[in-house]
Design a protein around this motif. Structure first.
Motif, PDB file in Angstrom:
ATOM      1  N   ASN A 163       0.823  -1.213   0.000  1.00 30.19           N
ATOM      2  CA  ASN A 163       0.000   0.000   0.000  1.00 30.19           C
ATOM      3  C   ASN A 163       0.859   1.266   0.000  1.00 30.19           C
ATOM      4  N   LEU A 164       2.019   1.218   0.639  1.00 26.27           N
ATOM      5  CA  LEU A 164       2.923   2.365   0.621  1.00 26.27           C
ATOM      6  C   LEU A 164       3.513   2.555  -0.783  1.00 26.27           C
ATOM      7  N   PHE A 165       3.879   1.449  -1.427  1.00 33.10           N
ATOM      8  CA  PHE A 165       4.412   1.550  -2.793  1.00 33.10           C
ATOM      9  C   PHE A 165       3.379   2.211  -3.704  1.00 33.10           C
ATOM     10  N   ASN A 166       2.119   1.819  -3.552  1.00 29.59           N
ATOM     11  CA  ASN A 166       1.056   2.387  -4.380  1.00 29.59           C
ATOM     12  C   ASN A 166       0.868   3.881  -4.120  1.00 29.59           C
ATOM     13  N   GLU A 167       1.162   4.308  -2.891  1.00 27.37           N
ATOM     14  CA  GLU A 167       1.082   5.726  -2.562  1.00 27.37           C
ATOM     15  C   GLU A 167       2.233   6.508  -3.196  1.00 27.37           C
TER      16      GLU A 167
END
Length: 271
Positions: A82-86
């Motif tokens: 989810n952090l990568f997607n952010e």
């Protein structure tokens, strides 16, 4: 051991994706996707660090092992999905990105006999720029000269559409395109420029000796100053109803005419 990405590094990644100013200030840019990251690592560009998502890590253990041999382990960072997607602006990210340092290239670094170069004047569309870089790479161009008013070649959309070719063909960025073209003319280069009002078809020009093919902006074409210093003004005959071609398509037609001529026996050397 792959490290965790710091808050400062997260901010850097986001800034590099969104802002040319941040890219210029930090002298680095973002590369996303397995192919582009792999090409950047194989090139002579310097990798600042690589970011990997948890899911990518689990699904690509073999690649991670190879990567850890190519890149210093303390430059590898792993983050939650989810952090990568952010961090990314890609709709369907692959789970890997790298921060790459700028690489400055000068004319002296790429000059050779019978050079074939592409010069770009005020190209604004990132997709067109990326496609031109990719096509020039496929054609074996010796360099691309980028005028100051062109779209940023490190824009993420340009990098994605170039599909790794950014790391294959030398790119010279100049603050004065006219001055650079004159310098190339003094080194024996012939400036061949596309122009809607030209009389000569592009295929009636000899591209065997040192040549610089100039492509202009999507809306206005090349500047009057470039027209003035050009050795040849050429057009692409269009018997159909369309008024003009997309600049990336026109570039492909032009550069592969040069390829067609140059695959014939020994070309004429520069003076």
């Amino acid at each position: 051991m792959i490290k965790q990405l710091s808050k400062k590094q997260q901010k850097l990644v986001k800034d590099l994706i969104k802002s040319k100013k941040a890219r210029m200030k930090n002298r680095c840019f973002i590369v996303e996707g397995l192919k582009n990251v792999a090409e950047s690592i194989k090139s002579n560009y310097e990798v600042r660090f690589v970011v990997i998502s948890d899911d990518f890590f689990k699904s690509n253990i073999g690649f991670i092992k190879i990567l850890s041999k190519q890149v210093c382990p303390n430059r590898l960072y792993q983050v939650r999905d989810n952090l990568f997607n952010e961090l990314t602006d890609t709709v369907t990210p692959q789970g890997i990105m790298a921060v790459i340092n700028f690489k400055d290239t000068n004319i002296e670094d790429v000059q050779k006999e019978n050079f074939l170069m592409i010069a770009l004047d005020r190209i604004q569309d990132p997709g067109n720029m990326g496609t031109i870089i990719r096509t020039a790479d496929a054609a074996g161009a010796d360099a691309i000269v980028i005028g100051q008013k062109c779209v940023d070649i490190y824009n993420p959309k340009v990098v994605r559409s170039a599909m790794g070719s950014l790391f294959h063909v030398p790119i010279i960025q100049t603050d004065d395109l006219i001055k650079t073209l004159i310098e190339l003319k003094e080194k024996g280069g012939k400036v061949v420029t596309t122009h809607l009002k030209a009389k000569k078809p592009y295929y009636d020009v000899n591209y065997m000796a040192c040549t610089i093919i100039v492509m202009g902006s999507e809306d206005e074409g090349v500047s009057k100053e470039i027209v003035r210093i050009s050795d040849e003004l050429v057009k692409i005959p269009m018997p159909g109803s369309a008024e003009s071609l997309n600049v990336a398509i026109a570039h492909g037609i032009m550069v592969f005419e040069a390829v067609k001529q140059r695959i014939k026996p020994v070309p004429t050397a520069c003076k």
